[in-house]
Design a protein around this motif. Structure first.
Motif, short mmCIF file in Angstrom:
data_model
loop_
_atom_site.label_atom_id
_atom_site.label_comp_id
_atom_site.label_asym_id
_atom_site.label_seq_id
_atom_site.Cartn_x
_atom_site.Cartn_y
_atom_site.Cartn_z
N LEU A 1 98.34 96.61 5.10
CA LEU A 1 98.17 97.10 6.47
C LEU A 1 99.13 96.38 7.42
O LEU A 1 99.73 97.01 8.30
CB LEU A 1 96.73 96.92 6.92
N ILE A 2 99.29 95.07 7.23
CA ILE A 2 100.22 94.32 8.07
C ILE A 2 101.65 94.80 7.84
O ILE A 2 102.41 95.03 8.78
CB ILE A 2 100.12 92.81 7.77
N GLU A 3 102.02 94.96 6.56
CA GLU A 3 103.37 95.39 6.23
C GLU A 3 103.66 96.81 6.70
O GLU A 3 104.83 97.19 6.89
CB GLU A 3 103.60 95.27 4.73
N ALA A 4 102.60 97.61 6.93
CA ALA A 4 102.77 98.96 7.47
C ALA A 4 102.88 98.95 8.99
O ALA A 4 103.00 100.01 9.61
CB ALA A 4 101.60 99.84 7.04
N GLY A 5 102.84 97.75 9.58
CA GLY A 5 103.06 97.63 11.02
C GLY A 5 101.81 97.50 11.87
O GLY A 5 101.90 97.51 13.10
N HIS A 6 100.65 97.33 11.24
CA HIS A 6 99.41 97.23 12.01
C HIS A 6 99.13 95.80 12.44
O HIS A 6 99.46 94.83 11.74
CB HIS A 6 98.24 97.76 11.17
N ASP A 7 98.55 95.69 13.62
CA ASP A 7 98.15 94.40 14.20
C ASP A 7 96.77 94.07 13.65
O ASP A 7 95.80 94.78 13.91
CB ASP A 7 98.12 94.52 15.72
N LEU A 8 96.66 92.98 12.88
CA LEU A 8 95.42 92.67 12.17
C LEU A 8 94.84 91.35 12.63
O LEU A 8 95.57 90.37 12.82
CB LEU A 8 95.70 92.60 10.66
N ILE A 9 93.52 91.32 12.79
CA ILE A 9 92.78 90.08 12.99
C ILE A 9 91.84 89.91 11.81
O ILE A 9 91.10 90.85 11.49
CB ILE A 9 92.04 90.02 14.35
N VAL A 10 91.89 88.77 11.14
CA VAL A 10 91.19 88.60 9.87
C VAL A 10 90.23 87.42 9.94
O VAL A 10 90.42 86.48 10.71
CB VAL A 10 92.17 88.40 8.70
N TYR A 11 89.20 87.52 9.09
CA TYR A 11 88.25 86.39 8.96
C TYR A 11 87.79 86.29 7.51
O TYR A 11 87.52 87.29 6.85
CB TYR A 11 87.02 86.58 9.85
N ASP A 12 87.72 85.05 7.05
CA ASP A 12 87.13 84.73 5.76
C ASP A 12 86.64 83.29 5.84
O ASP A 12 87.27 82.46 6.49
CB ASP A 12 88.17 84.89 4.63
N ARG A 13 85.53 83.00 5.18
CA ARG A 13 85.01 81.63 5.19
C ARG A 13 85.96 80.66 4.49
O ARG A 13 85.93 79.46 4.76
CB ARG A 13 83.64 81.58 4.53
N ASP A 14 86.77 81.18 3.59
CA ASP A 14 87.75 80.37 2.88
C ASP A 14 89.03 80.30 3.70
O ASP A 14 89.78 81.28 3.79
CB ASP A 14 88.01 80.98 1.50
N ASP A 15 89.29 79.15 4.31
CA ASP A 15 90.48 79.01 5.16
C ASP A 15 91.77 79.28 4.39
O ASP A 15 92.72 79.84 4.94
CB ASP A 15 90.54 77.61 5.78
N VAL A 16 91.79 78.87 3.13
CA VAL A 16 93.01 79.06 2.33
C VAL A 16 93.32 80.55 2.16
O VAL A 16 94.48 80.96 2.15
CB VAL A 16 92.86 78.39 0.95
N ALA A 17 92.26 81.36 2.08
CA ALA A 17 92.44 82.78 1.83
C ALA A 17 93.19 83.50 2.94
O ALA A 17 93.84 84.52 2.71
CB ALA A 17 91.09 83.46 1.60
N VAL A 18 93.11 82.97 4.17
CA VAL A 18 93.75 83.66 5.29
C VAL A 18 95.17 83.18 5.55
O VAL A 18 95.89 83.79 6.36
CB VAL A 18 92.91 83.51 6.58
N GLN A 19 95.59 82.10 4.90
CA GLN A 19 96.89 81.52 5.23
C GLN A 19 98.05 82.45 4.91
O GLN A 19 99.02 82.54 5.67
CB GLN A 19 97.07 80.17 4.51
N GLU A 20 98.00 83.13 3.77
CA GLU A 20 99.06 84.06 3.43
C GLU A 20 99.20 85.14 4.50
O GLU A 20 100.31 85.50 4.92
CB GLU A 20 98.78 84.71 2.07
N LEU A 21 98.06 85.65 4.97
CA LEU A 21 98.08 86.72 5.97
C LEU A 21 98.53 86.20 7.32
O LEU A 21 99.27 86.88 8.05
CB LEU A 21 96.69 87.36 6.07
N ALA A 22 98.12 84.98 7.65
CA ALA A 22 98.60 84.38 8.90
C ALA A 22 100.11 84.24 8.87
O ALA A 22 100.80 84.46 9.88
CB ALA A 22 97.93 83.02 9.11
N GLY A 23 100.66 83.88 7.71
CA GLY A 23 102.10 83.76 7.57
C GLY A 23 102.83 85.08 7.75
O GLY A 23 104.02 85.10 8.08
N LEU A 24 102.11 86.19 7.53
CA LEU A 24 102.70 87.51 7.70
C LEU A 24 102.50 88.05 9.11
O LEU A 24 102.95 89.16 9.43
CB LEU A 24 102.09 88.49 6.69
#
Length: 311
Positions: free
Chosen positions: A35-58
């Motif tokens: 969804l991010i790579e398709a140009g959408h503005d995303l806000i994400v949440y997961d209890r695992d902080d590591v899990a969101v780092q890749e997406l934050a980098g994108l």
């Protein structure tokens, strides 16, 4: 009186604005990435902080809570591991139901029709529609955008999220009531995992009888024994001994357990489904819950060498 330009657009043409995504684990993370790579503005949440780092980098925004996601996004996706966690995230204290912006919840999880209906009713009481949209195709399909999406919900909501589904895979509209997508997904998973269980038994029997693994699979796939396990999982993940399909035994147990229960509630006795569920549960109880599902063949071999489960 002037017309609002937004009113002149079809729902399918409207830009969705900020999208929310709760649960960015094995399946959620690659879907969110697409969804991010398709140009959408995303806000994400997961209890695992590591899990969101890749997406934050994108470029994804990282929320500090489930409530923050629903305060910022009109459309929120969920991809969560169990019915209990889905219920808590959706309608628990400070859950998505409390958000100021949320209008459509798109549930990509596999949680069963009963919980899906319960959540959908609670959300609808707050003016929030639910699109029940479990997916099939594994982590590889999520990454490639080739998932099968089994969607059920109000037609207007389905129309609004359809362009987003096109980023993730192929959508099949299976009904107008949340819960119908869940039922079809569970039936699909039960067929798939039952096929893998019986293929594992046939494979081990063939090895014990001196048959060549490659020849066995070639014959199965040229004949009437062909199924998803013989066509895909065995050639790609069992024969090369990588055991890396990307779906754990514990999740299989959850899905096939939900499937058997729902089918029994519909009056179907489920003799074959119950037997397959027992095979998977036996593997999970013998320290196999975290193993990749393709490792079931190792448990069948162990039981065969030991002379049975009771030895």
């Amino acid at each position: 009186m002037t017309n609002d330009p937004e009113d002149s657009q079809s729902t399918a043409e409207r830009k969705p604005g900020v999208l929310g995504f709760v649960g960015v684990g094995t399946m959620g993370r690659p879907m969110a990435r697409r969804l991010i790579e398709a140009g959408h503005d995303l806000i994400v949440y997961d209890r695992d902080d590591v899990a969101v780092q890749e997406l934050a980098g994108l470029g994804a925004r990282v929320a500090k809570s489930v409530r923050e996601v629903a305060d910022k996004a009109r459309i929120v996706f969920t991809s969560l591991p169990t019915p209990e966690i889905f219920r808590q995230v959706a309608i628990g204290p400070d859950g998505l139901v409390s958000g100021d912006a949320l209008k459509i919840l798109v549930d990509l999880s596999t949680v069963g029709s009963r919980v899906e209906k319960e959540v959908a009713q609670a959300l609808l009481a707050r003016g929030i529609e639910t699109v029940d949209a479990p997916v099939s195709g594994g982590a590889a399909g999520a990454g490639k955008g080739t998932l099968a999406i089994m969607a059920a919900g109000a037609p207007a909501s389905l129309d609004e999220v359809r362009p987003l589904f096109d980023v993730l895979g192929k959508v099949f509209v299976v009904g107008g009531v949340p819960g119908q997508g869940q039922l079809l997904k569970l039936l699909n998973n039960m067929l798939s995992t039952t096929a893998f269980a019986i293929t594992s038994e046939a494979y081990v029997a063939g090895i014990h009888g001196g048959l060549d693994p490659e020849v066995m699979m070639a014959v199965f796939n040229a004949g009437s024994g062909k199924n998803g396990a013989t066509l895909d999982k065995f050639p790609k993940h069992v024969l090369p001994a990588t055991f890396d399909f990307g779906f754990p035994v514990g999740s299989v147990c959850k899905d096939i357990g939900l499937a058997v229960e729902e089918c029994q509630a519909l009056g179907v006795p489920m003799r074959v489904g119950s037997a397959a569920r027992q095979v998977w549960n036996d593997a999970a109880m013998q320290d196999g819950a975290a193993c990749d599902m393709t490792e079931l063949v190792r448990y069948v071999e162990r039981w065969s060498s030991a002379g049975g489960l009771d030895d």
